[in-house]
Motif scaffolding. Structure first.
Motif, PDB file in Angstrom:
ATOM      1  N   MET A  55      31.076  61.870  37.977  1.00  0.00           N
ATOM      2  CA  MET A  55      31.956  61.850  39.143  1.00  0.00           C
ATOM      3  C   MET A  55      33.201  62.656  38.810  1.00  0.00           C
ATOM      4  SD  MET A  55      31.567  58.041  40.660  1.00  0.00           S
ATOM      5  CE  MET A  55      32.263  58.487  42.248  1.00  0.00           C
ATOM      6  N   GLY A  56      33.388  63.730  39.561  1.00  0.00           N
ATOM      7  CA  GLY A  56      34.523  64.599  39.275  1.00  0.00           C
ATOM      8  C   GLY A  56      35.626  64.500  40.295  1.00  0.00           C
ATOM      9  N   CYS A  57      35.284  64.191  41.537  1.00  0.00           N
ATOM     10  CA  CYS A  57      36.323  64.260  42.570  1.00  0.00           C
ATOM     11  C   CYS A  57      36.326  63.038  43.484  1.00  0.00           C
ATOM     12  CB  CYS A  57      36.116  65.514  43.418  1.00  0.00           C
ATOM     13  SG  CYS A  57      34.604  65.460  44.424  1.00  0.00           S
ATOM     14  N   ASP A  58      35.124  62.439  43.707  1.00  0.00           N
ATOM     15  CA  ASP A  58      35.035  61.272  44.582  1.00  0.00           C
ATOM     16  C   ASP A  58      35.245  61.647  46.050  1.00  0.00           C
ATOM     17  OD1 ASP A  58      34.402  58.688  44.359  1.00  0.00           O
ATOM     18  OD2 ASP A  58      36.295  58.007  43.512  1.00  0.00           O
ATOM     19  N   THR A  60      33.454  64.472  47.730  1.00  0.00           N
ATOM     20  CA  THR A  60      32.421  65.384  48.247  1.00  0.00           C
ATOM     21  C   THR A  60      32.703  66.851  47.966  1.00  0.00           C
ATOM     22  OG1 THR A  60      32.372  63.822  50.088  1.00  0.00           O
ATOM     23  CG2 THR A  60      30.852  65.615  50.227  1.00  0.00           C
ATOM     24  N   ASN A  61      33.544  67.134  47.007  1.00  0.00           N
ATOM     25  CA  ASN A  61      33.860  68.541  46.729  1.00  0.00           C
ATOM     26  C   ASN A  61      33.103  69.128  45.549  1.00  0.00           C
ATOM     27  OD1 ASN A  61      36.010  69.494  48.593  1.00  0.00           O
ATOM     28  ND2 ASN A  61      36.990  67.624  47.860  1.00  0.00           N
ATOM     29  N   CYS A  62      33.015  68.399  44.445  1.00  0.00           N
ATOM     30  CA  CYS A  62      32.622  69.052  43.194  1.00  0.00           C
ATOM     31  C   CYS A  62      31.121  69.108  42.946  1.00  0.00           C
ATOM     32  CB  CYS A  62      33.301  68.364  42.013  1.00  0.00           C
ATOM     33  SG  CYS A  62      32.621  66.737  41.607  1.00  0.00           S
ATOM     34  N   GLY A  63      30.361  68.162  43.479  1.00  0.00           N
ATOM     35  CA  GLY A  63      28.908  68.165  43.284  1.00  0.00           C
ATOM     36  C   GLY A  63      28.448  67.605  41.956  1.00  0.00           C
ATOM     37  N   ALA A  64      29.367  67.153  41.107  1.00  0.00           N
ATOM     38  CA  ALA A  64      28.967  66.613  39.791  1.00  0.00           C
ATOM     39  C   ALA A  64      28.076  65.378  39.932  1.00  0.00           C
ATOM     40  CB  ALA A  64      30.203  66.261  38.971  1.00  0.00           C
ATOM     41  N   CYS A  65      28.185  64.704  41.064  1.00  0.00           N
ATOM     42  CA  CYS A  65      27.451  63.454  41.289  1.00  0.00           C
ATOM     43  C   CYS A  65      26.121  63.680  42.013  1.00  0.00           C
ATOM     44  CB  CYS A  65      28.320  62.510  42.115  1.00  0.00           C
ATOM     45  SG  CYS A  65      28.632  63.179  43.770  1.00  0.00           S
ATOM     46  N   LYS A  75      25.191  64.199  47.481  1.00  0.00           N
ATOM     47  CA  LYS A  75      26.326  63.858  46.627  1.00  0.00           C
ATOM     48  C   LYS A  75      26.470  62.340  46.659  1.00  0.00           C
ATOM     49  CE  LYS A  75      28.454  68.339  47.141  1.00  0.00           C
ATOM     50  NZ  LYS A  75      29.524  69.184  47.702  1.00  0.00           N
ATOM     51  N   CYS A  77      28.550  60.317  45.637  1.00  0.00           N
ATOM     52  CA  CYS A  77      29.846  59.693  45.934  1.00  0.00           C
ATOM     53  C   CYS A  77      30.075  59.615  47.435  1.00  0.00           C
ATOM     54  CB  CYS A  77      30.987  60.470  45.284  1.00  0.00           C
ATOM     55  SG  CYS A  77      31.361  62.046  46.082  1.00  0.00           S
TER      56      CYS A  77
HETATM   57 FE1  FES Z   1      32.627  65.232  43.331  1.00  0.00          FE
HETATM   58 FE2  FES Z   1      30.839  63.505  44.265  1.00  0.00          FE
HETATM   59  S1  FES Z   1      32.177  63.229  42.598  1.00  0.00           S
HETATM   60  S2  FES Z   1      31.213  65.509  44.963  1.00  0.00           S
END
Ligand code: FES
Ligand code: FES
Length: 176
Positions: A55-58, A60-65, A75, A77
């Protein structure tokens, strides 16, 4: 499975609403009892202990999730855990077999598609959804499929090469 609740301070435990859900994760059947507002990412990381989903941003921006729900990249999150009731969930932990890396994992290794690795699980799952649907993607197809995933390290060039490497390996293995 262990029940997972958000900590709501001193509210009575009995006041926490709980919903039972059934789903599969990486081919294994699971039942979970979750608070309806629990995010899918939290079910995956804290409930299932599958911490490869980052989880990078929580927001919906980063896509890490990114994970797959019924083969579609989402995503986690941005989805509620209760929404996977009756569905198939795939996380990065399901890519490799006991003895072999998935071609996407090999591709990221061969083409130096990662540096810190934080974005990598989400990149791989977004790429898996692409390759499942399109085994012979163009560079543009790969860039489009990964456009919802951010990397702060690599500049993307090697990530794209890694996915194209994996696509070719998968096609070769399939005897094309
Ligand atoms: Fe970044 Fe879900 S934590 S898009
Ligand atoms: Fe570090 Fe992508 S490898 S964020």
């Amino acid at each position: 499975m262990t029940m997972v609740y958000e900590d709501r301070g001193d509210e009575a435990e009995a006041a926490v609403p709980v919903r039972r859900i059934r789903f599969t994760v990486n081919g294994e059947k699971k039942i979970a009892e979750v608070e309806p507002r629990l995010l899918l990412a939290h079910l995956i990381r804290q409930g299932l202990g599958l911490t490869g989903t980052h989880m990078g941003c929580d927001t919906t921006n980063c896509g890490a999730c990114t994970v797959l729900v019924d083969g579609v990249a989402v995503k986690s999150c941005t989805m509620l855990a209760v929404q996977v009731d009756g569905h198939e969930l795939s996380t990065v932990e399901g890519l490799a077999t006991a003895s072999e890396l998935h071609p996407l994992q090999e591709g990221f290794k061969e083409e130096h598609g990662l540096q810190c690795g934080f974005c990598t699980p989400g990149m791989m799952m977004a790429a898996k959804a692409l390759l499942d649907a399109n085994p012979d993607p163009s560079e543009e197809d790969v860039r489009w499929a990964l456009s919802g995933n951010l990397c702060r390290c690599t500049g993307y060039q090697n990530i794209v090469k890694s996915v194209l490497w994996a696509a070719e390996k998968l096609r070769t293995s399939a005897g094309e």
